[in-house]
Design a protein around this motif. Structure first.
Motif, short mmCIF file in Angstrom:
data_model
loop_
_atom_site.label_atom_id
_atom_site.label_comp_id
_atom_site.label_asym_id
_atom_site.label_seq_id
_atom_site.Cartn_x
_atom_site.Cartn_y
_atom_site.Cartn_z
N LEU A 111 -163.97 37.22 7.37
CA LEU A 111 -163.45 36.85 6.05
C LEU A 111 -161.93 36.84 6.05
CD1 LEU A 111 -165.73 38.81 3.53
CD2 LEU A 111 -165.52 36.33 3.77
N LEU A 112 -161.35 37.87 6.66
CA LEU A 112 -159.89 37.98 6.70
C LEU A 112 -159.28 36.83 7.49
CD1 LEU A 112 -157.43 39.67 5.92
CD2 LEU A 112 -157.81 41.05 7.97
N ALA A 113 -159.90 36.49 8.62
CA ALA A 113 -159.40 35.39 9.45
C ALA A 113 -159.46 34.06 8.70
CB ALA A 113 -160.20 35.30 10.75
N GLU A 114 -160.55 33.82 7.97
CA GLU A 114 -160.67 32.58 7.20
C GLU A 114 -159.63 32.52 6.09
OE1 GLU A 114 -162.42 30.05 7.85
OE2 GLU A 114 -163.85 30.76 9.34
N THR A 115 -159.38 33.66 5.44
CA THR A 115 -158.37 33.70 4.38
C THR A 115 -156.98 33.42 4.94
OG1 THR A 115 -159.69 35.30 3.14
CG2 THR A 115 -157.36 35.12 2.55
N LEU A 116 -156.66 34.07 6.06
CA LEU A 116 -155.35 33.86 6.68
C LEU A 116 -155.23 32.44 7.22
CD1 LEU A 116 -154.96 37.25 8.59
CD2 LEU A 116 -153.80 36.54 6.50
N LEU A 117 -156.34 31.86 7.69
CA LEU A 117 -156.32 30.48 8.16
C LEU A 117 -155.97 29.53 7.03
CD1 LEU A 117 -156.80 28.25 10.22
CD2 LEU A 117 -159.25 28.41 9.71
N ALA A 118 -156.57 29.74 5.87
CA ALA A 118 -156.30 28.87 4.72
C ALA A 118 -154.83 28.94 4.32
CB ALA A 118 -157.19 29.26 3.55
N SER A 119 -154.27 30.15 4.25
CA SER A 119 -152.87 30.29 3.85
C SER A 119 -151.93 29.75 4.93
CB SER A 119 -152.54 31.75 3.55
OG SER A 119 -152.74 32.57 4.70
N SER A 120 -152.29 29.94 6.20
CA SER A 120 -151.45 29.45 7.30
C SER A 120 -151.44 27.92 7.34
CB SER A 120 -151.94 30.00 8.63
OG SER A 120 -151.89 31.40 8.66
N ALA A 121 -152.62 27.31 7.17
CA ALA A 121 -152.70 25.85 7.16
C ALA A 121 -151.90 25.27 6.00
CB ALA A 121 -154.16 25.42 7.07
N GLN A 122 -151.97 25.92 4.85
CA GLN A 122 -151.21 25.44 3.70
C GLN A 122 -149.71 25.58 3.94
OE1 GLN A 122 -152.03 27.54 0.05
NE2 GLN A 122 -150.87 26.11 -1.21
N ALA A 123 -149.31 26.72 4.53
CA ALA A 123 -147.89 26.96 4.78
C ALA A 123 -147.32 25.95 5.78
CB ALA A 123 -147.68 28.38 5.30
N LEU A 124 -148.13 25.56 6.77
CA LEU A 124 -147.65 24.64 7.81
C LEU A 124 -147.98 23.18 7.50
CD1 LEU A 124 -148.53 26.68 11.04
CD2 LEU A 124 -146.38 26.61 9.77
N GLY A 125 -148.68 22.95 6.38
CA GLY A 125 -149.00 21.58 5.99
C GLY A 125 -149.97 20.89 6.93
N LYS A 126 -150.96 21.64 7.46
CA LYS A 126 -151.93 21.07 8.39
C LYS A 126 -153.35 21.23 7.83
CE LYS A 126 -151.18 21.18 12.76
NZ LYS A 126 -151.02 21.55 14.17
N THR A 127 -154.23 20.36 8.27
CA THR A 127 -155.63 20.41 7.84
C THR A 127 -156.47 20.99 8.97
OG1 THR A 127 -155.33 18.48 6.42
CG2 THR A 127 -157.59 19.08 7.00
N VAL A 128 -157.03 22.16 8.74
CA VAL A 128 -157.88 22.83 9.73
C VAL A 128 -159.14 23.29 9.01
CG1 VAL A 128 -158.03 24.69 11.42
CG2 VAL A 128 -155.82 23.63 10.94
N SER A 129 -160.30 22.96 9.57
CA SER A 129 -161.56 23.27 8.90
C SER A 129 -162.08 24.67 9.23
CB SER A 129 -162.62 22.24 9.27
OG SER A 129 -162.84 22.23 10.68
N GLY A 130 -161.69 25.23 10.37
CA GLY A 130 -162.18 26.58 10.70
C GLY A 130 -161.99 26.92 12.16
N PHE A 131 -162.69 27.97 12.58
CA PHE A 131 -162.62 28.46 13.96
C PHE A 131 -163.87 28.03 14.73
CE2 PHE A 131 -160.32 31.54 11.35
CZ PHE A 131 -159.14 31.71 12.05
N ALA A 132 -163.67 27.75 16.01
CA ALA A 132 -164.83 27.59 16.88
C ALA A 132 -165.53 28.94 17.03
CB ALA A 132 -164.39 27.07 18.25
N THR A 133 -166.85 28.91 17.29
CA THR A 133 -167.62 30.15 17.40
C THR A 133 -167.04 31.06 18.47
OG1 THR A 133 -169.62 28.96 16.73
CG2 THR A 133 -169.92 31.10 17.78
N GLU A 134 -166.63 30.48 19.61
CA GLU A 134 -166.07 31.28 20.70
C GLU A 134 -164.75 31.92 20.30
OE1 GLU A 134 -166.91 28.18 20.82
OE2 GLU A 134 -168.53 27.90 22.28
N THR A 135 -163.99 31.22 19.46
CA THR A 135 -162.71 31.76 19.01
C THR A 135 -162.91 32.98 18.14
OG1 THR A 135 -161.82 29.51 19.01
CG2 THR A 135 -160.52 31.20 17.90
N LEU A 136 -163.83 32.89 17.20
CA LEU A 136 -164.13 34.04 16.35
C LEU A 136 -164.65 35.22 17.17
CD1 LEU A 136 -165.79 32.74 13.03
CD2 LEU A 136 -163.67 34.03 13.30
N ALA A 137 -165.44 34.92 18.20
CA ALA A 137 -165.95 35.99 19.05
C ALA A 137 -164.81 36.70 19.77
CB ALA A 137 -166.94 35.42 20.06
N ALA A 138 -163.83 35.92 20.27
CA ALA A 138 -162.68 36.53 20.94
C ALA A 138 -161.85 37.35 19.96
CB ALA A 138 -161.82 35.43 21.58
#
Length: 487
Positions: free
Chosen positions: A353-380
Motif C-alpha cells: 500500500l505504501l509503495a503504491e501511494t508513493l508511486l502515485a505521488s512520485s509519478a505526479q511530481a515527475l509528470g509521468k504516467t506509471v500504472s504500477g509495479f511488476a510482480t517481481e519488483t514488489l517481491a524485491a
C-alpha cells in the motif's frame, strides 16, 4: 537545459570554487533537485538573474570561503534581491563570528559543516525547499486574510481542514493489523491534551509525521507548527534560534530576532534530534519547559509563551540518561507520553500500500504516467530490509519513476543495494532447503549469485565479470554451463 515551463523538480544553486566539490554536491542532489552550479559569486549572480524571472531557484547552497568574496557577503546580496530564496552556508570552518554574521546579515537558514554526510545534506535541502513552498503559501494566505472578505475566509478555513486531513491520522498509510494501528490510536488519545510527547524511532520512519498528526488532531491545529533540527546547530546558534535575541546582544546582532518559541506561541514546537543537544543546553531548555517563560539573549524581560513541545530522537535516550549524557529531569519532562514509530521492516504488510501511494505521488511530481509495479519488483521491495525506512523507499521509487520508460516499473530499475540483499536471502534459502551433496548445493548457489550479478548490471557481462572476479570469457562459460542464455 530543460525549458523553464517543463521543470518538475525544485531548483538549487550550488556556489563553490572547487569543481570537485561542485560535482560531489551535484551527484548527491541531482535525483531530487535541478542543480545549477557556479564557481564564484559573479557567476552565481548571473545564474540567479537569468533564472529568477520565473522564481525557479528556491535554495542557494554556498561555500563560505571563496576567492574574492565570502559566502556570507554573497548571500547577503541574494537576500536583498531575492528574500524568498532559502540560504544555506557550507563551510569547513567553525568561526563563531562567521556564523553570527551569516545568521544576522545574510539571514542564513542553516550553517552546515564539512565534511558533510550525503543523507543529512539531502534531507536539509529537501526541508529548505519545503520552507520555500510554505513561505509562498503563507504569503498567499496572508494576502487572502488581509482582504477580509467572508468568502476568502471560508477558503482559508477549507485549507485548514484540508491540512488536518493531509497531516492528521488519516495520512498514515497502513494495512489492517499494522503495527501503526497502535501508534495512530495513541496519537488520537493524547493529541487533545497539552502534554509533552517524545517520539522515538529509526531515521526515516516518519517521526515528524507523527508530530504533525498530534498537532493537527489537537485544539492547536489552527496555530503554528514550528520545527527545529537540534542536531544541525551548535549550542550558541541553537539558543538564539529558539529563544531569539535583542539588538546588541552580541557582535553582529544588529536587529531584534524573534525566536522559535515565540513563533510557536499558541501552537506546537517540534524539536527533532533532541538527543544531540549538549548537557549545557539541556539545562536552559528544561527551565523553559518548567517555567513556561524565557529571556531572549540580551534582554532583561522574561517572555511568557504557551507552546506544546514534541521532541524526537533516533537515539536510546534511556541509555543516555544512565550514562549521564542526557539529563534525567529533562527526559521525564519531555517524555510525558512516549510514542515509538516502528521501522519499515517490522511492518512489511504496509509496504505494498505504501509503495503504491508513493508511486502515485512520485509519478505526479515527475509528470509521468506509471500504472504500477511488476510482480517481481514488489517481491524485491518486500524482501529488502530498508535501513533508511520510508524515506529510503520514497527515494527508491522516485528514482525508478525517473528512469522508467514503460507503464510498469520492472526489477531492472531497482538500485543495486535493493537487488543485492534479496540475492543474499535467496542464496541462504537455497543453502538451507536444497537437498543433495556439497557439489550440488554449490552449483545451485553459484547460479543464484550469477543471476543476481547479471540483474544488478542490467545484463552487462563485462561489469558482472569484474564484480565477480572473472574474465568475460570465464563468465560466459559459467552462464552457458547453467543454461543461462544471453537474453
Amino acid at each position: 537545459m530543460t525549458p523553464t515551463s517543463l521543470r518538475r523538480l525544485p531548483a538549487v544553486l550550488v556556489v563553490d570554487d572547487e569543481l570537485r566539490s561542485q560535482e560531489a554536491l551535484r551527484r548527491t542532489l541531482e535525483e531530487d533537485f535541478e542543480v545549477f552550479c557556479a564557481s564564484g559569486a559573479d557567476e552565481g549572480m548571473e545564474i540567479l538573474d537569468r533564472e529568477q524571472s520565473t522564481a525557479a531557484i528556491r535554495v542557494v547552497l554556498c561555500d563560505q570561503r571563496m576567492p574574492g568574496t565570502t559566502g556570507v557577503a554573497f548571500l547577503k546580496e541574494v537576500r536583498s534581491r531575492w528574500p524568498d530564496i532559502v540560504r544555506i552556508i557550507l563551510s569547513g570552518y567553525t568561526d563563531a563570528e562567521d556564523i553570527i554574521a551569516g545568521v544576522n546579515e545574510a539571514g542564513i537558514w542553516q550553517y552546515l559543516l564539512k565534511p558533510w554526510q550525503p543523507e543529512q545534506l539531502l534531507l536539509t535541502l529537501q526541508r529548505a525547499a519545503e520552507v520555500w513552498r510554505l513561505q509562498q503559501e503563507n504569503q498567499r494566505l496572508s494576502l487572502d486574510l488581509r482582504t477580509a472578505e467572508p468568502a476568502l475566509r471560508r477558503q482559508v478555513e477549507k485549507k485548514q481542514d484540508k491540512a488536518r486531513r493531509q497531516f492528521g491520522i488519516d495520512a498514515f498509510v497502513r494495512h489492517a493489523g499494522s503495527p501503526l494501528d497502535g501508534v495512530c490510536e495513541l496519537i488520537a488519545r493524547v493529541a487533545p491534551y497539552d502534554l509533552s510527547v517524545m517520539v522515538t524511532g529509526e531515521s526515516g520512519t516518519g517521526k515528524e509525521m507523527v508530530a504533525r498528526a498530534i498537532h493537527y488532531e489537537s485544539a492547536r491545529a489552527d496555530k503554528a507548527f514550528v520545527t527545529e533540527n537540534c542536531g544541525a546547530l551548535p549550542d550558541t546558534l541553537l539558543e538564539s534560534e529558539l529563544f531569539g535575541y535583542k539588538r546588541g546582544a552580541f557582535t553582529g546582532a544588529v536587529e531584534d530576532r524573534v525566536g522559535l518559541f515565540q513563533q510557536a506561541d499558541g501552537g506546537t514546537l517540534f524539536l527533532d534530534e533532541i538527543g544531540e543537544t549538549s548537557p549545557a543546553f539541556q539545562v536552559k531548555l528544561l527551565r523553559v519547559l518548567q517555567e513556561g517563560e524565557f529571556r531572549p539573549l540580551g534582554s532583561n524581560r522574561a517572555v511568557t509563551v504557551d507552546v506544546r513541545v514534541i521532541a524526537a530522537t533516533n537515539r536510546d535516550l534511556e541509555a543516555d540518561v544512565r550514562s549521564g549524557r542526557f539529563r534525567e529531569d529533562l527526559y521525564y519532562r519531555l517524555a510525558t507520553i512516549a510514542v515509538h514509530v516502528p521501522p519499515l521492516r517490522e511492518r512489511r504488510m504496509d509496504l505494498p500500500l505504501l509503495a503504491e501511494t508513493l508511486l502515485a505521488s512520485s509519478a505526479q511530481a515527475l509528470g509521468k504516467t506509471v500504472s504500477g509495479f511488476a510482480t517481481e519488483t514488489l517481491a524485491a521491495l518486500a524482501t529488502y530490509d530498508w535501513p533508511g525506512n520510508v524515506r529510503e523507499l520514497q527515494n527508491e521509487i522516485l528514482r525508478m519513476v525517473a528512469l522508467g520508460e514503460g507503464p510498469l516499473l520492472l526489477p531492472a530499475l531497482l538500485s543495486s543495494r535493493v537487488l543485492g540483499r534479496p540475492a543474499v536471502a535467496e542464496a541462504t534459502h537455497w543453502s538451507d532447503d536444497l537437498g543433495g551433496n556439497l557439489k550440488t548445493r554449490m552449483e545451485a548457489l553459484e547460479r543464484v549469485v550469477l543471476e543476481a550479478a547479471m540483474r544488478r548490471h542490467r545484463g552487462n557481462k563485462s561489469r558482472a565479470a569484474q564484480e565477480l572476479g572473472l574474465s568475460r570469457v570465464g563468465l560466459r562459460a559459467k552462464l552457458q554451463r547453467h543454461g543461462m542464455t544471453d537474453e
